[in-house]
Design a protein around this motif. Structure first.
Motif, mmCIF file in Angstrom:
data_model
loop_
_atom_site.group_PDB
_atom_site.id
_atom_site.type_symbol
_atom_site.label_atom_id
_atom_site.label_comp_id
_atom_site.label_asym_id
_atom_site.label_seq_id
_atom_site.Cartn_x
_atom_site.Cartn_y
_atom_site.Cartn_z
ATOM 1 N N CYS A 12 -13.650 1.364 2.033
ATOM 2 C CA CYS A 12 -13.405 0.376 2.949
ATOM 3 C C CYS A 12 -14.220 -0.999 1.524
ATOM 4 C CB CYS A 12 -15.299 0.516 3.434
ATOM 5 S SG CYS A 12 -15.396 0.175 4.878
ATOM 6 N N ARG A 13 -13.421 -2.199 2.353
ATOM 7 C CA ARG A 13 -14.667 -3.305 1.773
ATOM 8 C C ARG A 13 -15.476 -3.205 1.717
ATOM 9 N NH1 ARG A 13 -9.394 -6.501 0.628
ATOM 10 N NH2 ARG A 13 -8.204 -5.586 3.205
ATOM 11 N N ARG A 28 -9.740 6.823 9.634
ATOM 12 C CA ARG A 28 -9.190 5.941 8.181
ATOM 13 C C ARG A 28 -9.241 7.348 6.917
ATOM 14 N NH1 ARG A 28 -7.449 2.595 9.735
ATOM 15 N NH2 ARG A 28 -8.195 0.805 10.199
ATOM 16 N N SER A 72 -15.355 -5.152 7.925
ATOM 17 C CA SER A 72 -13.888 -4.837 7.563
ATOM 18 C C SER A 72 -13.162 -3.998 8.267
ATOM 19 C CB SER A 72 -12.624 -5.622 6.578
ATOM 20 O OG SER A 72 -11.231 -5.235 6.808
ATOM 21 N N ASP A 99 1.017 -1.401 0.169
ATOM 22 C CA ASP A 99 -0.344 0.610 -0.003
ATOM 23 C C ASP A 99 0.938 0.705 0.140
ATOM 24 O OD1 ASP A 99 -2.997 -1.200 0.092
ATOM 25 O OD2 ASP A 99 -2.524 -1.451 2.652
ATOM 26 N N GLU A 107 -10.394 -2.675 7.772
ATOM 27 C CA GLU A 107 -8.668 -2.760 7.071
ATOM 28 C C GLU A 107 -9.000 -1.939 6.150
ATOM 29 O OE1 GLU A 107 -4.790 -4.252 6.735
ATOM 30 O OE2 GLU A 107 -6.132 -4.328 8.485
ATOM 31 N N ASP A 137 -4.101 4.098 16.394
ATOM 32 C CA ASP A 137 -4.536 3.078 15.888
ATOM 33 C C ASP A 137 -5.611 2.484 16.699
ATOM 34 O OD1 ASP A 137 -3.031 2.201 14.154
ATOM 35 O OD2 ASP A 137 -1.370 1.670 15.418
ATOM 36 N N LYS A 166 0.642 3.808 3.372
ATOM 37 C CA LYS A 166 2.224 2.806 3.882
ATOM 38 C C LYS A 166 3.133 3.203 3.692
ATOM 39 C CE LYS A 166 -1.352 0.001 6.511
ATOM 40 N NZ LYS A 166 -2.118 -1.415 6.940
#
Ligand code: HEM
Length: 510
Positions: A494-495, A372, A482, A60, A484, A418, A63
């Motif tokens: 977002c998934r 996010r 999720s 990613d 993630e 986080d 990141k």
């Protein structure tokens, strides 16, 4: 003498050894150009000729850029698509660039797709800073304020929120993916604010606006070789022809709405952005000012296109994350619901003047925008002058990325970054704290998002509209949504997930 150079060249090239030597020299120079950095330029990974730094940017991107800060520091350079870009990872340096030196950093790098969409750079979003651009941006900000002040914001958003509630109710407690409804809600509110008509979700004209806008947004995710090799701008590939068709349909749609308002200015249900801009153009025309040349039909189309396109994906994705977090953190959902029940009640509509009375709901929205970050690397800027930031020299014409993801997830600025912890935006009495200057989801300075108040109002209205009537939870036999992040085309997606919205019974027996 005129023929001396070609004949000398001819003599030089007739020896194979010379040709090989020239090719090697050219390769060495290309390699040096690629590897060496300009004097005083921020450090970064070595960009190998023809390969760039792809090996340093695995996984990613946001990141990977954060990982690079450990090696190269808070400001670094990378070479992507043949151009060096500077990535700023530290909030003070971001503010030095975007706020303190806002004119020097207020350019936008050219992108093929945006060039087409903006009709050659006439939009607010894609145009670099200039006095005319500045005037148009101010007019647009004023038009949005005029179209949303007082009860007007409630008018344009109210119908969309009511339809959201009714659509969710129609699912009859069956599982569903809420993203589509969020698109209709945000699209409905923004189209109403722009064009002055309160659209029903099933109105064919509205459906076409949403579908075409969605196709335009999809174009942002596409890679165009013409960004790297400008000559390819003139090659009509199948992909380029299709994208041009979508853009042309989109601009025609907006023009038809402008023409309708020009023909019947007082017929709208709501005073809108287009009404305000047309009034402003008319005033300038009758005063014989230069203002009318600053507001041609191209500019009007582009301003309206900017507002709709810039608001859709960002606000819809934030809403999708918000619901994903509320399902994962039911205690946060309960606390929001209690605050809404106490301050607004089960049936009343939230007025714009009431939003300050919901500090916990606001804190949850801010925390979602932080954890996010919607636009993780910011929208790229370009330097308009030779300048410096963080003590490094940055030449004119350098592309600048601002790593908001790193700023929002950095333990230097946030305790346990986080952790989803809305209370970080509240004081000990549960009242709203001023937002810290390390919170920067809408960017800062000259090019800061001009839709922040609209976005915040839409987000809180959607929360209130849903939580007044439903308890939202995981769909049976499906895991929680999720959390993630998926970093795609420059936004944090977002998934896809499904949820169930159960009608609330009486508060006393909940
Ligand atoms: C959660 C929702 C939103 C987020 C996170 C967001 C974020 C951003 C960011 C990061 C930028 C780039 C600023 C820069 O270049 O430094 C931007 C620009 C912009 N946004 Fe938003 N935005 C949101 C909603 C909206 C809405 C609702 C509107 C319209 C009403 C809007 C209109 C714009 C425009 C026109 C620009 C371009 C400004 C310029 O280039 O001068 N945005 N937004």
């Amino acid at each position: 003498m005129v023929c001396a150079i070609p004949s000398a060249l001819h003599a030089f090239l007739s020896s194979p050894t010379n040709v090989i030597a020239a090719v090697i020299l050219l390769l060495v120079l290309t390699a040096l150009w690629s590897v060496l950095l300009p004097n005083g330029f921020p450090p970064g990974p070595v960009a190998w000729p023809f390969l760039g730094i792809s090996s340093a940017l695995k996984g990613d991107l946001s990141k990977a850029l954060t990982d690079l800060t450990e090696r190269y520091g808070d400001i670094l350079s990378i070479k992507v698509s043949g151009r060096r870009k500077v990535v700023i990872n530290d909030v003070n340096m971001v503010r030095e660039a975007l706020v303190k030196k806002q004119n020097e950093f207020a350019g936008r790098p050219w992108r093929y797709y945006l060039g087409l969409l903006s009709e050659g750079g006439e939009s607010i979003f894609h145009c670099s800073y200039s006095p005319k651009w500045m005037t148009r941006r101010k007019l647009l900000v004023r038009a949005i304020r005029n179209a949303t002040s007082g009860r007007k914001m409630n008018d344009s958003i109210g119908k969309a929120i009511l339809q959201l509630k009714n659509s969710v109710d129609d699912r009859n407690e069956e599982p569903f993916n809420p993203r589509h409804y969020f698109q209709l809600t945000v699209g409905g509110a923004v189209a109403s604010m722009c064009f002055g008509r309160k659209y029903g979700f099933d109105d064919p004209e509205f459906q076409e606006i949403i579908k075409t806008a969605e196709n335009v947004v999809k174009g942002f995710g596409q890679r165009f070789s013409a960004d790297v090799f400008p000559i390819l701008r003139h090659v009509p590939t199948k992909g380029v022809c299709e994208i041009k068709k979508v853009i042309s349909r989109w601009l025609m749609l907006i023009q038809s709405k402008i023409d309708q308002r020009k023909a019947k200015p007082n017929e709208g249900e709501v005073y809108s952005v287009v009404d305000d801009l047309l009034k402003c153009k008319k005033d300038a025309d009758s005063a014989g000012e230069d203002g009318s040349s600053c507001l041609t039909d191209v500019h009007l189309r582009q301003m309206l296109s900017d507002v709709i396109i810039a608001s859709m994906d960002t606000t819809v994705t934030t809403l999708t994350w918000l619901i994903a977090y509320l399902v994962n953190y039911p205690d946060v959902q309960i606390r929001m619901r209690e605050e809404i029940d106490d301050v607004i009640g089960r049936e009343s509509v939230l007025l714009s003047s009431d939003t300050g009375k919901l500090p916990y709901c606001r804190a949850v929205i801010l925390e979602v925008l932080r954890i996010r970050t919607n636009v993780p690397r910011g929208v790229p800027h370009e330097t308009l002058d030779d300048t410096c930031v963080g003590g490094y020299s940055i030449p004119r014409g350098t592309e600048i990325w601002t790593n908001f993801w790193n700023i929002h997830m950095n333990p230097k600025y946030w305790q346990e970054p986080d952790e989803f912890h809305p209370e970080r935006f509240l004081d000990g009495n549960g009242q709203a704290l001023p937002t810290p200057n390390t919170f920067i989801p809408f960017s800062a300075g000259r090019r800061k998002c001009l839709g922040e108040p609209v976005a915040m109002h839409l987000l809180i209205r959607a929360c209130v509209g849903l939580l007044q009537h439903f308890t939202i939870s995981t769909a049976p036999e499906q895991g929680k949504p999720s959390l993630e992040p998926v970093f795609g085309d420059g936004t944090t997606k977002c998934r896809s997930y499904e949820i169930v919205a159960r009608r609330r019974i009486d508060r006393a027996i909940e």
